[in-house]
Design an enzyme around this catalytic site. Structure first.
Site, PDB file in Angstrom:
ATOM      1  N   SER A 180       8.077  78.658  43.449  1.00 42.57           N
ATOM      2  CA  SER A 180       9.379  78.084  44.183  1.00 42.57           C
ATOM      3  C   SER A 180       9.133  77.941  45.501  1.00 42.57           C
ATOM      4  O   SER A 180       8.331  77.074  46.002  1.00 42.57           O
ATOM      5  CB  SER A 180      10.456  79.378  43.737  1.00 42.57           C
ATOM      6  OG  SER A 180      11.602  79.062  44.132  1.00 42.57           O
TER       7      SER A 180
ATOM      8  N   HIS B 172      12.831  78.585  35.520  1.00 44.86           N
ATOM      9  CA  HIS B 172      12.464  78.570  37.117  1.00 44.86           C
ATOM     10  C   HIS B 172      11.083  79.514  37.005  1.00 44.86           C
ATOM     11  O   HIS B 172      11.271  80.805  36.955  1.00 44.86           O
ATOM     12  CB  HIS B 172      13.543  78.867  37.990  1.00 44.86           C
ATOM     13  CG  HIS B 172      12.929  78.879  39.434  1.00 44.86           C
ATOM     14  ND1 HIS B 172      12.668  77.584  39.808  1.00 44.86           N
ATOM     15  CD2 HIS B 172      13.007  79.610  40.253  1.00 44.86           C
ATOM     16  CE1 HIS B 172      12.053  77.747  41.086  1.00 44.86           C
ATOM     17  NE2 HIS B 172      12.562  79.114  41.376  1.00 44.86           N
TER      18      HIS B 172
ATOM     19  N   ASP C  47      14.212  72.183  35.418  1.00 49.70           N
ATOM     20  CA  ASP C  47      14.546  73.326  36.284  1.00 49.70           C
ATOM     21  C   ASP C  47      15.567  73.027  37.282  1.00 49.70           C
ATOM     22  O   ASP C  47      15.643  71.866  37.657  1.00 49.70           O
ATOM     23  CB  ASP C  47      13.084  73.562  36.956  1.00 49.70           C
ATOM     24  CG  ASP C  47      13.060  74.701  38.154  1.00 49.70           C
ATOM     25  OD1 ASP C  47      14.271  75.431  38.025  1.00 49.70           O
ATOM     26  OD2 ASP C  47      12.095  74.866  38.596  1.00 49.70           O
TER      27      ASP C  47
END
Length: 560
Positions: A242, A494, A465
């Protein structure tokens, strides 16, 4: 997006066994008082000086502080970094670092020794997420081969936890509940949130002082190089998830010769024009699609949950729950705001779907306990939650220009909310302090490497995502010459590294253990959807992790 919600397959497993990145048209109203990217000569010299000092000092690993509540298998230490890299002899921050040493034993044949390949450093995202619990991940099946070859190293980035904790308000005031969460807010509600955003920004400045400007993604990238040196690694092996992919990409741009291997799991779009306002709006749009995925899944399992046989019917059930909670908060603390915050997880992890659907179903049938357990604020975690939010806000506000006129935010997001109402305004309120930020803004670095500048890197992405939309992975792949992209088709979790998709994990093993990449691009089919009658992947792995710890896996490991 809320920092506390950003967890990947690795990060969420570890944290729950013991919590984004935002996005369309940055328009006018951008402050003119931005400063040049501090990546020039002074900061470069400061990084070199700090790295040399760190290499000489190393990391004095030992028992972890009791407050960390980490098992004995993990060793802890600190690494000193400059607050301001232009002044390496000035104020310093001590980063909390954790490690589990490589087992050096083949998990398939304990008699066979495995060569140690150095340290694998991991960042779980945020900004504001703490990675010190990460090394426990080596106890899980998918990670055992990597744990045999690498020291698993986690750390708390600057401002997080024991790494010079940053705060913007009293934690007692942070977890307000119950709250509302209108999908189409009134003018009066908007004025209230603007006032709160201004007050929050002032609080950050009051509590942090002049240090506030030094919480940036570029500083996180520089800290990573100092950590590399302190660990005695000539070149860095790194996995970022991320937000970790963004400052990992900055690292690859600033220090390409220091890279050994890098994994970018669920990539943030590094285009300077999208950091961070446009990225936030793109995220809000993607969440609408993922919210629809959840509703369609719940409709297919209407027999289990009774929420409706169509996505529209499931939406109606959700709205019915919102109305009831607005009239009478569950447990006195779960209102529409807490319901919305909990169901944001449907956009991050499909493993959340069964539990979320079950809690919603039970509430509508008169049993509020599952929903309260899922959505009520955890008061014991208020200080960490406030800290994570403060770091998230400081980093994103400092990193880039933001519109300073709320009329711009209002215009752009009112348009967006017509087609993506689920998360648009929640995302606005999370990031709105950046409109009134008291510290100077940077101009984002242009992430880019040329042919031969960087060893092969690996980008992992799920096609649906929501937290880091797929376009970000394509953009990062395009900008990093020699990178390989592995896509999980028709899936939206994710964070997909060492999750439930064996195809993805095979590519990841080949890269981390052997340095092999699958050409420029490869694709995997989706992992199986969760089922109401079976434990989810995360539930199974959490049990395995807890079982391993209870069985004595918290004793220090052998290995050098």
């Amino acid at each position: 997006m809320r920092a506390a919600a950003v967890c990947t397959a690795a990060g969420s497993l570890v944290l729950t066994a013991l919590v984004a990145v935002p996005a369309g048209g940055v328009p006018g109203g951008v402050p003119g008082g931005t400063r040049a990217v501090p990546g020039g000569a002074a900061e470069l010299r400061g990084t070199v000086v700090a790295a040399a000092r760190a290499r000489a000092a190393g990391v004095d690993f030992g028992a972890c502080p009791g407050a960390e509540n980490l098992p004995g298998a993990i060793e802890c230490g600190t690494v000193s970094v400059p607050l301001d890299y232009a002044r390496p002899d000035g104020e310093r921050i001590r980063l909390a670092v954790s490690r589990v040493r490589a087992t050096r034993k083949d998990p398939r044949d304990g008699r066979r020794a495995v060569p140690r390949q150095g340290a694998l450093v991991f960042n779980p995202g945020g900004p504001g997420a703490d990675g010190t619990a990460f090394p426990l991940i080596g106890l899980l099946p998918e990670w055992k081969r990597v744990a045999a070859a690498y020291d698993l190293v986690g750390y708390a980035p600057r401002g997080v936890g024991r790494s010079g904790r940053l705060s913007c308000e009293d934690p007692k005031d942070f977890l307000k509940a119950p709250t509302s969460a209108p999908a189409h807010p009134s003018d009066a509600y908007k004025k209230q949130r603007v006032a709160e955003a201004k007050a929050y920004a002032r609080g950050c400045a009051r509590r942090a002082g002049t240090a506030l400007r030094h919480y940036t993604s570029l500083d996180n990238a520089r800290d990573l190089d100092v950590l590399r040196a302190a660990l005695g690694e000539r070149r860095l092996t790194f996995m970022g998830a991320s937000y970790g992919t963004y400052f990992g990409a900055l690292y690859a741009t600033l220090f390409p010769s220091h890279v050994r291997r890098m994994v970018f799991d669920s990539a943030v779009d590094p285009d300077p024009d999208r950091v961070w306002y446009r990225n936030n709006m793109g995220q809000s749009a993607a969440f609408e699609g993922r919210w629809t995925d959840f509703k369609e899944w719940a409709a297919r399992h209407d027999g289990a949950y009774g929420l409706g046989r169509t996505a529209d019917a499931v939406q109606a059930s959700y709205e019915k729950a919102r109305e009831r909670l607005a009239a009478k908060p569950a447990g006195g603390v779960v209102g529409p705001g807490q319901l919305h915050a909990a169901f944001l997880n449907t956009g991050y992890y499909d493993d959340f779907w069964p539990g979320g659907a079950e809690a919603l179903s039970a509430f509508l049938k008169g049993d509020a306990k599952p929903l309260v357990k899922m959505a009520a604020p955890v008061r014991e975690g208020a200080a960490d939650a406030e800290n994570g939010a403060a770091v998230y806000t400081a980093v994103e506000c400092n990193d880039a220009p933001w519109p300073t006129d709320f009329a711009v935010w209002d215009r752009d997001n009112t348009r967006l909310a017509r087609m993506a109402p689920f998360e648009t305004w929640g995302n606005v309120w999370t990031n709105l302090p950046c409109a009134y930020w008291p510290a100077p803004r940077q101009r984002p670095l242009d992430v880019r490497t040329g042919p031969g500048e960087l060893p092969p890197t690996l980008v992992l992405a799920a096609e649906r995502d929501a937290a880091t939309p797929y376009g970000g992975a394509l953009e990062l792949h395009r900008r990093l010459a020699g990178s390989a992209l592995v896509t999980e088709r028709d899936a939206g979790a994710h964070g997909i590294a060492y999750g439930p998709n064996p195809c993805v994990n095979t590519y990841l093993d080949a890269y981390l253990l052997e340095g092999r990449v699958p050409g420029r691009e490869a694709a995997c089919g989706p992992h199986p959807e969760p089922r109401p009658d079976r434990p989810t992947f995360q539930e199974t792995r959490k049990r395995e992790l807890r079982s391993a710890l209870k069985a004595g896996a918290d004793r220090p490991r052998d290995g050098k």
